[in-house]
Design a protein around this motif. Structure first.
Motif, PDB file in Angstrom:
ATOM      1  N   UNK A   5       0.840  -1.202   0.000  1.00  0.00           N
ATOM      2  CA  UNK A   5       0.000   0.000   0.000  1.00  0.00           C
ATOM      3  C   UNK A   5       0.873   1.249   0.000  1.00  0.00           C
ATOM      4  N   UNK A   6       0.412   2.268  -0.706  1.00  0.00           N
ATOM      5  CA  UNK A   6       1.145   3.533  -0.770  1.00  0.00           C
ATOM      6  C   UNK A   6       0.183   4.661  -1.084  1.00  0.00           C
ATOM      7  N   UNK A   7       0.680   5.895  -1.007  1.00  0.00           N
ATOM      8  CA  UNK A   7      -0.116   7.044  -1.390  1.00  0.00           C
ATOM      9  C   UNK A   7      -0.626   7.882  -0.246  1.00  0.00           C
ATOM     10  N   UNK A   8      -0.397   7.439   0.981  1.00  0.00           N
ATOM     11  CA  UNK A   8      -0.839   8.213   2.116  1.00  0.00           C
ATOM     12  C   UNK A   8      -0.030   9.491   2.274  1.00  0.00           C
ATOM     13  N   UNK A   9      -0.511  10.348   3.173  1.00  0.00           N
ATOM     14  CA  UNK A   9       0.194  11.588   3.414  1.00  0.00           C
ATOM     15  C   UNK A   9      -0.648  12.543   4.225  1.00  0.00           C
ATOM     16  N   UNK A  10      -0.188  13.782   4.293  1.00  0.00           N
ATOM     17  CA  UNK A  10      -0.873  14.845   5.025  1.00  0.00           C
ATOM     18  C   UNK A  10      -1.614  15.725   4.026  1.00  0.00           C
ATOM     19  N   UNK A  11      -2.890  15.937   4.289  1.00  0.00           N
ATOM     20  CA  UNK A  11      -3.717  16.751   3.387  1.00  0.00           C
ATOM     21  C   UNK A  11      -4.670  17.584   4.227  1.00  0.00           C
ATOM     22  N   UNK A  12      -5.044  18.740   3.710  1.00  0.00           N
ATOM     23  CA  UNK A  12      -6.003  19.586   4.408  1.00  0.00           C
ATOM     24  C   UNK A  12      -7.420  19.078   4.169  1.00  0.00           C
ATOM     25  N   UNK A  13      -8.286  19.395   5.084  1.00  0.00           N
ATOM     26  CA  UNK A  13      -9.694  19.029   4.934  1.00  0.00           C
ATOM     27  C   UNK A  13     -10.227  19.567   3.607  1.00  0.00           C
ATOM     28  N   UNK A  14     -10.987  18.728   2.926  1.00  0.00           N
ATOM     29  CA  UNK A  14     -11.489  19.081   1.612  1.00  0.00           C
ATOM     30  C   UNK A  14     -10.607  18.626   0.471  1.00  0.00           C
ATOM     31  N   UNK A  15      -9.421  18.184   0.797  1.00  0.00           N
ATOM     32  CA  UNK A  15      -8.476  17.751  -0.223  1.00  0.00           C
ATOM     33  C   UNK A  15      -8.693  16.316  -0.655  1.00  0.00           C
ATOM     34  N   UNK A  83     -11.819  11.741  -2.025  1.00  0.00           N
ATOM     35  CA  UNK A  83     -12.082  13.163  -2.213  1.00  0.00           C
ATOM     36  C   UNK A  83     -12.818  13.733  -1.003  1.00  0.00           C
ATOM     37  N   UNK A  84     -12.834  15.046  -0.904  1.00  0.00           N
ATOM     38  CA  UNK A  84     -13.553  15.733   0.184  1.00  0.00           C
ATOM     39  C   UNK A  84     -13.197  15.153   1.545  1.00  0.00           C
ATOM     40  N   UNK A  85     -11.919  15.000   1.775  1.00  0.00           N
ATOM     41  CA  UNK A  85     -11.458  14.379   3.018  1.00  0.00           C
ATOM     42  C   UNK A  85     -11.765  15.250   4.227  1.00  0.00           C
ATOM     43  N   UNK A  86     -12.044  14.596   5.327  1.00  0.00           N
ATOM     44  CA  UNK A  86     -12.320  15.257   6.600  1.00  0.00           C
ATOM     45  C   UNK A  86     -11.358  14.715   7.655  1.00  0.00           C
ATOM     46  N   UNK A  87     -11.195  15.426   8.764  1.00  0.00           N
ATOM     47  CA  UNK A  87     -10.314  14.903   9.825  1.00  0.00           C
ATOM     48  C   UNK A  87     -10.739  13.518  10.318  1.00  0.00           C
ATOM     49  N   UNK A  88     -12.023  13.190  10.196  1.00  0.00           N
ATOM     50  CA  UNK A  88     -12.502  11.866  10.617  1.00  0.00           C
ATOM     51  C   UNK A  88     -11.968  10.742   9.725  1.00  0.00           C
ATOM     52  N   UNK A  89     -11.414  11.088   8.581  1.00  0.00           N
ATOM     53  CA  UNK A  89     -10.809  10.078   7.690  1.00  0.00           C
ATOM     54  C   UNK A  89      -9.367   9.770   8.074  1.00  0.00           C
ATOM     55  N   UNK A  90      -8.825  10.485   9.058  1.00  0.00           N
ATOM     56  CA  UNK A  90      -7.451  10.232   9.496  1.00  0.00           C
ATOM     57  C   UNK A  90      -7.328   8.820  10.049  1.00  0.00           C
ATOM     58  N   UNK A 116      -1.685  -5.904   3.287  1.00  0.00           N
ATOM     59  CA  UNK A 116      -0.539  -5.039   3.081  1.00  0.00           C
ATOM     60  C   UNK A 116      -0.130  -4.388   4.395  1.00  0.00           C
ATOM     61  N   UNK A 117       0.900  -3.563   4.358  1.00  0.00           N
ATOM     62  CA  UNK A 117       1.493  -3.031   5.579  1.00  0.00           C
ATOM     63  C   UNK A 117       0.820  -1.764   6.077  1.00  0.00           C
ATOM     64  N   UNK A 118      -0.015  -1.118   5.305  1.00  0.00           N
ATOM     65  CA  UNK A 118      -0.688   0.089   5.755  1.00  0.00           C
ATOM     66  C   UNK A 118       0.000   1.351   5.308  1.00  0.00           C
ATOM     67  N   UNK A 119      -0.797   2.394   5.084  1.00  0.00           N
ATOM     68  CA  UNK A 119      -0.272   3.703   4.722  1.00  0.00           C
ATOM     69  C   UNK A 119      -1.072   4.746   5.494  1.00  0.00           C
ATOM     70  N   UNK A 120      -0.375   5.715   6.077  1.00  0.00           N
ATOM     71  CA  UNK A 120      -0.992   6.685   6.974  1.00  0.00           C
ATOM     72  C   UNK A 120      -1.568   7.862   6.200  1.00  0.00           C
ATOM     73  N   UNK A 121      -2.833   8.145   6.491  1.00  0.00           N
ATOM     74  CA  UNK A 121      -3.509   9.325   5.943  1.00  0.00           C
ATOM     75  C   UNK A 121      -3.841  10.252   7.100  1.00  0.00           C
ATOM     76  N   UNK A 122      -3.377  11.475   7.015  1.00  0.00           N
ATOM     77  CA  UNK A 122      -3.658  12.469   8.047  1.00  0.00           C
ATOM     78  C   UNK A 122      -4.343  13.659   7.401  1.00  0.00           C
ATOM     79  N   UNK A 123      -5.532  13.982   7.904  1.00  0.00           N
ATOM     80  CA  UNK A 123      -6.298  15.101   7.359  1.00  0.00           C
ATOM     81  C   UNK A 123      -6.358  16.195   8.419  1.00  0.00           C
ATOM     82  N   UNK A 124      -5.829  17.346   8.102  1.00  0.00           N
ATOM     83  CA  UNK A 124      -5.815  18.456   9.052  1.00  0.00           C
ATOM     84  C   UNK A 124      -7.031  19.360   8.830  1.00  0.00           C
ATOM     85  N   UNK A 125      -7.494  19.937   9.921  1.00  0.00           N
ATOM     86  CA  UNK A 125      -8.685  20.797   9.841  1.00  0.00           C
ATOM     87  C   UNK A 125      -8.303  22.230   9.521  1.00  0.00           C
TER      88      UNK A 125
END
Length: 125
Positions: A5-15, A83-90, A116-125
Motif C-alpha cells: 500500500x502507498x499514497x498516504x500523506x498529510x492533506x487539508x480538509x477538503x483535499x 475526495x472531500x477528506x475530513x479529519x474523521x478520515x485520518x 498489506x502493511x498500511x499507509x498513513x492518511x492524516x487530514x488536518x482541519x
C-alpha cells in the motif's frame, strides 16, 4: 499474493488523495480486494471493496460519494480515490485481498487472508 500500500500523506480538509495497493506474486484479477482503516484509538473498520470481477463495490456509508475503489488488472493494482477528506478520515489504511471471498463477505475482515502493511492518511482541519 503480496500487497504494497502507498499514497498516504498529510492533506487539508477538503483535499484529495489516491491510495494504491500494488500486488505481486499473483494476478489481482483472481482476487477481491478491500481497504480497511484504523484511526487513533479505534477498531479497524471496512472502507471499500471490489469483487474479483469488479462488478460489486460496497462502501462504508460515511465515505459513499467521496471515495471510489477501482482495479487495474494490467498494472495489478487497486486504487482508492479519496475526495472531500475530513479529519474523521485520518487513519492508517490497509489493503487486503482474498481469492475466496463471496459477495456477502466482502465487507468482513475475516474474509481476507492477505494484508498489506498500511499507509498513513492524516487530514488536518
Amino acid at each position: 499474493v503480496q500487497l504494497q500500500a502507498s499514497g498516504g500523506g498529510l492533506v487539508q480538509a477538503g483535499g484529495s488523495l489516491r491510495l494504491s495497493c500494488a500486488a505481486s506474486g499473483r494476478t489481482i484479477r483472481d482476487y477481491a480486494v478491500a481497504w480497511f482503516r484504523q484511526g487513533p484509538g479505534k477498531e479497524r473498520e471496512f472502507v471499500a471493496a471490489i469483487s474479483r470481477t469488479g462488478g460489486s463495490t460496497p462502501y462504508l456509508d460515511s465515505v459513499k460519494g467521496r471515495f471510489t475503489i477501482s482495479k487495474d488488472n494490467v498494472k495489478n493494482t487497486v486504487y482508492l480515490q479519496m475526495n472531500s477528506l475530513t479529519p474523521e478520515d485520518t487513519a492508517v489504511y490497509y489493503c487486503a485481498a482474498s481469492s475466496r471471498a463471496i459477495l456477502s463477505s466482502l465487507t468482513s475482515r475475516s474474509a481476507y487472508a492477505n494484508w498489506g502493511q498500511g499507509t498513513l492518511v492524516t487530514v488536518s482541519s
